[in-house]
Design a protein around this motif. Structure first.
Motif, PDB file in Angstrom:
ATOM      1  N   LEU A 193     -17.483 -10.305 -27.647  1.00  0.00           N
ATOM      2  CA  LEU A 193     -16.305 -10.249 -26.793  1.00  0.00           C
ATOM      3  C   LEU A 193     -16.061 -11.624 -26.199  1.00  0.00           C
ATOM      4  O   LEU A 193     -16.950 -12.193 -25.553  1.00  0.00           O
ATOM      5  N   LEU A 194     -14.871 -12.166 -26.426  1.00  0.00           N
ATOM      6  CA  LEU A 194     -14.445 -13.390 -25.758  1.00  0.00           C
ATOM      7  C   LEU A 194     -13.674 -12.966 -24.518  1.00  0.00           C
ATOM      8  O   LEU A 194     -12.686 -12.232 -24.615  1.00  0.00           O
ATOM      9  N   ALA A 195     -14.130 -13.412 -23.355  1.00  0.00           N
ATOM     10  CA  ALA A 195     -13.531 -12.967 -22.097  1.00  0.00           C
ATOM     11  C   ALA A 195     -13.641 -14.056 -21.044  1.00  0.00           C
ATOM     12  O   ALA A 195     -14.491 -14.960 -21.145  1.00  0.00           O
ATOM     13  N   TYR A 196     -12.788 -13.951 -20.021  1.00  0.00           N
ATOM     14  CA  TYR A 196     -12.877 -14.861 -18.884  1.00  0.00           C
ATOM     15  C   TYR A 196     -13.752 -14.198 -17.830  1.00  0.00           C
ATOM     16  O   TYR A 196     -13.428 -13.126 -17.316  1.00  0.00           O
ATOM     17  N   ASP A 197     -14.891 -14.834 -17.519  1.00  0.00           N
ATOM     18  CA  ASP A 197     -15.840 -14.292 -16.551  1.00  0.00           C
ATOM     19  C   ASP A 197     -15.342 -14.606 -15.143  1.00  0.00           C
ATOM     20  O   ASP A 197     -15.269 -15.768 -14.736  1.00  0.00           O
ATOM     21  N   LEU A 198     -14.998 -13.577 -14.389  1.00  0.00           N
ATOM     22  CA  LEU A 198     -14.398 -13.768 -13.068  1.00  0.00           C
ATOM     23  C   LEU A 198     -15.386 -14.326 -12.055  1.00  0.00           C
ATOM     24  O   LEU A 198     -14.994 -15.067 -11.149  1.00  0.00           O
ATOM     25  N   ASP A 199     -16.663 -13.990 -12.159  1.00  0.00           N
ATOM     26  CA  ASP A 199     -17.648 -14.469 -11.203  1.00  0.00           C
ATOM     27  C   ASP A 199     -18.108 -15.895 -11.506  1.00  0.00           C
ATOM     28  O   ASP A 199     -18.509 -16.630 -10.608  1.00  0.00           O
ATOM     29  N   ARG A 200     -18.029 -16.313 -12.767  1.00  0.00           N
ATOM     30  CA  ARG A 200     -18.450 -17.655 -13.143  1.00  0.00           C
ATOM     31  C   ARG A 200     -17.263 -18.593 -13.375  1.00  0.00           C
ATOM     32  O   ARG A 200     -17.437 -19.759 -13.691  1.00  0.00           O
ATOM     33  N   ASP A 201     -16.062 -18.033 -13.269  1.00  0.00           N
ATOM     34  CA  ASP A 201     -14.826 -18.808 -13.340  1.00  0.00           C
ATOM     35  C   ASP A 201     -14.759 -19.664 -14.610  1.00  0.00           C
ATOM     36  O   ASP A 201     -14.429 -20.855 -14.574  1.00  0.00           O
ATOM     37  N   ASP A 202     -15.066 -19.040 -15.763  1.00  0.00           N
ATOM     38  CA  ASP A 202     -15.040 -19.761 -17.025  1.00  0.00           C
ATOM     39  C   ASP A 202     -15.032 -18.766 -18.175  1.00  0.00           C
ATOM     40  O   ASP A 202     -15.318 -17.581 -17.997  1.00  0.00           O
ATOM     41  N   TRP A 203     -14.697 -19.274 -19.366  1.00  0.00           N
ATOM     42  CA  TRP A 203     -14.709 -18.442 -20.565  1.00  0.00           C
ATOM     43  C   TRP A 203     -16.145 -18.225 -21.012  1.00  0.00           C
ATOM     44  O   TRP A 203     -16.971 -19.136 -20.967  1.00  0.00           O
ATOM     45  N   ARG A 204     -16.444 -17.020 -21.464  1.00  0.00           N
ATOM     46  CA  ARG A 204     -17.777 -16.682 -21.940  1.00  0.00           C
ATOM     47  C   ARG A 204     -17.670 -15.809 -23.188  1.00  0.00           C
ATOM     48  O   ARG A 204     -16.686 -15.092 -23.398  1.00  0.00           O
TER      49      ARG A 204
END
Length: 338
Positions: A193-204
């Motif tokens: 899954l390519l997603a924007y991590d809200l807690d790390r403020d970056d793409w993961r």
């Protein structure tokens, strides 16, 4: 005629046309009187309903002569399909179980189809879909086992642009992650899954087989601009991001030939003219990367890191010494103990 009566008449017509479509999808020819008897209408109404199906894109052929009637044929476009419970369950289970086995393109197309089926599938069928998908096994090379419900949930969250949450292991501990899901990507063995991590403020990038307690949330979001093509982003991360060592080589062979030799999760291959390509790969130790490229059977040069050139010389010396020891052993024809 009142408005209520008109709506009831329209609904009864729609239901009758769907029943007619179900009969035609059985793959046999039906005479007009047979269909009229099945539907409880006149032959004239059957002809009108057939025209309604044709207007929707269904190629209903009228056959002349003895044994003639109506038959559903193949058309130039794919109209909506009418599936009963068993057919819908089998179709969804097949998409879940085999979506990762045909490469990234096939996997994404299967998930798009699955998301459409899931949107309209009755809740009573979802348990059967999971049970059927869980009964499928793969030989080596198939995708890793993932929870069918996780794939469906994540595909729906990508489609509906709603946040998702799940528990995920990282550096020895399991934490809850809140993400804006963008795309699901299938490799030769795994789902990501390519997603924007809200807690790390970056793409993961996340491995779906490592997720637990996957759930879609009610919060909608406006998709952020993706860093690049989802499949390319995930592939680069899988090939190089997970390993402590990374190397680049110039391989003297066409890119198409080299791509056919290496899994997409093992290396990135970029064409450098018609007869050469650049190969990028990662590994736990440099010698393992070097051996992998050498076993492809093509001449090559090290681009980076420079110290890998010395590793080439050391590996060549070990291989030469092993070959000489084998020759020496083969030349000694004495029988042990004599």
């Amino acid at each position: 005629m009142t408005e209520t009566a008109a709506r009831e008449g329209e609904r009864s017509t729609t239901e009758r046309v769907l029943v007619l479509l179900g009969l035609l999808q059985r793959g046999r020819s039906w005479s007009g009187p047979e269909l009229a008897a099945r539907l409880g209408v006149t032959s004239r109404t059957v002809r009108r309903d057939v025209e309604r199906l044709r207007a929707l894109g269904y190629p209903v052929h009228a056959l002349q002569g003895v044994g003639g009637g109506y038959r559903l044929g193949a058309g130039s476009e794919l109209p909506p399909l009418l599936l009963d419970d068993e057919e819908a369950t089998a179709t969804a289970a097949s998409l879940l179980a085999g979506a990762g086995g045909g490469g990234p393109g096939a996997g994404e197309a299967a998930l798009r189809a699955l998301a459409k089926i899931d949107r309209v599938m009755p809740a009573r069928l979802r348990h059967e879909v999971s049970a059927l998908a869980g009964a499928v096994e793969f030989f080596e090379g198939g995708p890793e086992r993932v929870e069918p419900a996780s794939l469906v949930t994540l595909a729906g969250a990508c489609r509906d642009e709603v946040e998702a949450r799940f528990r995920y292991p990282s550096r020895g501990e399991v934490t809850e992650r809140r993400v804006e899901p963008y795309r699901l990507v299938a490799s030769d063995r795994r789902w990501y899954l390519l997603a924007y991590d809200l807690d790390r403020d970056d793409w993961r990038t996340f491995r779906v087989d490592r997720m637990t307690e996957v759930a879609a949330r009610t919060w909608r979001f406006t998709p952020r601009p993706a860093p690049e093509d989802a499949a390319a982003y995930v592939q680069r991360g899988v090939v190089t991001g997970a390993y402590p060592h990374r190397a680049r080589f110039l391989v003297h062979a066409p890119a198409e030939e080299v791509r056919a030799q290496v899994p997409a999760s093992a290396a990135l291959v970029h064409a450098r003219g018609e007869h050469a390509c650049e190969l990028v790969s990662g590994g736990s130790v440099p010698d393992r990367i070097l051996a992998y490229v050498a076993m492809l059977g093509h001449s090559f040069e090290v681009i980076e890191p420079p110290e890998l050139v010395d590793r080439c010389a050391a590996m060549a010396e070990r291989l030469r010494a092993a070959a000489e020891r084998r020759v020496s052993s083969a030349g000694d024809s004495r029988t042990p103990g004599t």
